[in-house]
Design a protein around this motif. Structure first.
Motif, mmCIF file in Angstrom:
data_model
loop_
_atom_site.group_PDB
_atom_site.id
_atom_site.type_symbol
_atom_site.label_atom_id
_atom_site.label_comp_id
_atom_site.label_asym_id
_atom_site.label_seq_id
_atom_site.Cartn_x
_atom_site.Cartn_y
_atom_site.Cartn_z
ATOM 1 N N ILE A 20 42.446 30.567 40.415
ATOM 2 C CA ILE A 20 42.332 31.280 39.135
ATOM 3 C C ILE A 20 41.263 30.632 38.264
ATOM 4 O O ILE A 20 40.463 31.330 37.617
ATOM 5 N N VAL A 58 37.210 37.258 43.960
ATOM 6 C CA VAL A 58 38.494 36.596 43.747
ATOM 7 C C VAL A 58 39.160 36.349 45.092
ATOM 8 O O VAL A 58 39.209 37.247 45.946
ATOM 9 N N ASP A 87 45.452 43.993 41.691
ATOM 10 C CA ASP A 87 44.056 43.744 42.066
ATOM 11 C C ASP A 87 43.270 45.047 42.213
ATOM 12 O O ASP A 87 42.036 45.042 42.185
ATOM 13 N N GLY A 125 43.283 43.843 37.235
ATOM 14 C CA GLY A 125 43.582 42.440 37.340
ATOM 15 C C GLY A 125 44.708 42.032 36.402
ATOM 16 O O GLY A 125 45.081 42.705 35.466
ATOM 17 N N MET A 184 42.050 40.512 40.253
ATOM 18 C CA MET A 184 42.902 39.323 40.338
ATOM 19 C C MET A 184 44.371 39.725 40.422
ATOM 20 O O MET A 184 44.868 40.455 39.563
#
Length: 297
Positions: free
Chosen positions: A69, A50, A20, A95, A10
């Protein structure tokens, strides 16, 4: 001891790209091998899917990527809950720190009342109403405690996931005005770097563990690598000088292991683009190992 590794690539919760790739960097630092060396049976479940920023138009929006999210955190929460209910300790690799909403929600469903140790340079207690940036990685603890007006606090199940009185922040040294107000209103315990300097990590962890294990069914540790001083962990997106040093960080994890209360752990904000020879990811692996009981003798 059994552990399950779950990656969440993320980078929607903040501005700097690269975080990420944190799960890959930590895996490259031989997390699985290290766990095996210390006698932990681990299984890697791969990554939660994601969305990427390029697929989403945020033009004119103040708060960045809340729907995306929420979706990723819900998927994470479901997998964390499944693994915890099967008796495994989830190890979540970020993330950015927005993923914590999913980790905590999953543990709440699996275990019940959770204690949370939040080790971070920042308090992450902003809401949509108070955030200066609109970056959700500065909000996950507030939403997990049920604060603010957003469906993000209803990830997986409606309502509060962790009580303020069962939550401890450690290593905090950068707090926004709205976060200060929320800290005063909720009474959540915060050990700033001033407290760490004055009391020492041993005393801070003793007090923190007493709080998070009182009347709870498990303990979740949320470790943001920017809690460490940038000299120790250069590969983070929001470094703040004057942080936790190498031995203090290991001592915190070692004391956690001694208490035998760890139910889940996440390590977030590793950005290999900003790192030096993967040193931050290597340190992340060392700290996870210490939390699982790795010792010199």
């Amino acid at each position: 001891m059994k552990a399950t590794i779950i990656g969440v690539p993320m980078d929607l919760g903040q501005n700097r790209r690269g975080v990420d790739m944190g799960p890959s960097a930590i895996r490259y630092a031989n997390l699985n091998k290290k766990l095996e060396e210390i006698g932990v049976e681990s299984e890697d479940k791969g990554n939660i899917p994601v969305s990427i920023p390029e697929r989403n138009d945020m033009t004119g929006k103040t708060i960045k990527y809340p729907e995306q999210i929420y979706e990723a955190c819900t998927l994470l929460a479901e997998q964390v809950a499944d693994q915890a209910q099967e008796g495994s300790i989830p190890i979540v690799l970020g993330g950015d720190h927005s993923i914590a909403m999913g980790s905590i929600a999953g543990m709440k469903k699996a275990k019940g009342e959770m204690g949370v140790i939040w080790i971070d340079a920042h308090s992450d207690l902003n809401t949509f109403e108070t955030s200066p940036s609109g970056n959700i990685h500065g909000m996950p603890l507030a939403f997990s405690m049920g604060c603010g007006e957003s469906n993000l606090k209803d990830c997986l199940e409606k309502g509060q996931k962790v009580k303020p009185e069962n939550t401890v922040l450690i290593g905090t040294r950068e707090i926004d005005p709205g976060e200060r107000e929320l800290i005063e209103n909720t009474g959540v315990k915060v050990f700033t770097m001033y407290d760490l300097d004055k009391l020492g990590m041993n005393r801070v962890m003793e007090e923190a563990l007493a709080i998070v294990t009182s009347g709870t069914d498990g303990v979740h540790v949320s470790l943001d690598m920017d809690s460490l001083d940038p000299m120790e962990a250069p590969g983070v997106g929001t470094p703040v000088k004057g942080g936790i040093n190498y031995r203090e960080a290991h001592l915190a994890m070692e004391l956690l292991a001694e208490k035998k209360c760890l139910s889940s752990i996440e390590v977030v904000e590793v950005n290999p683009i900003l790192d030096h020879r993967n040193s931050t990811a290597n340190l992340a692996v060392e700290l996870i190992a210490s939390a699982f009981g790795d010792r010199v003798l």
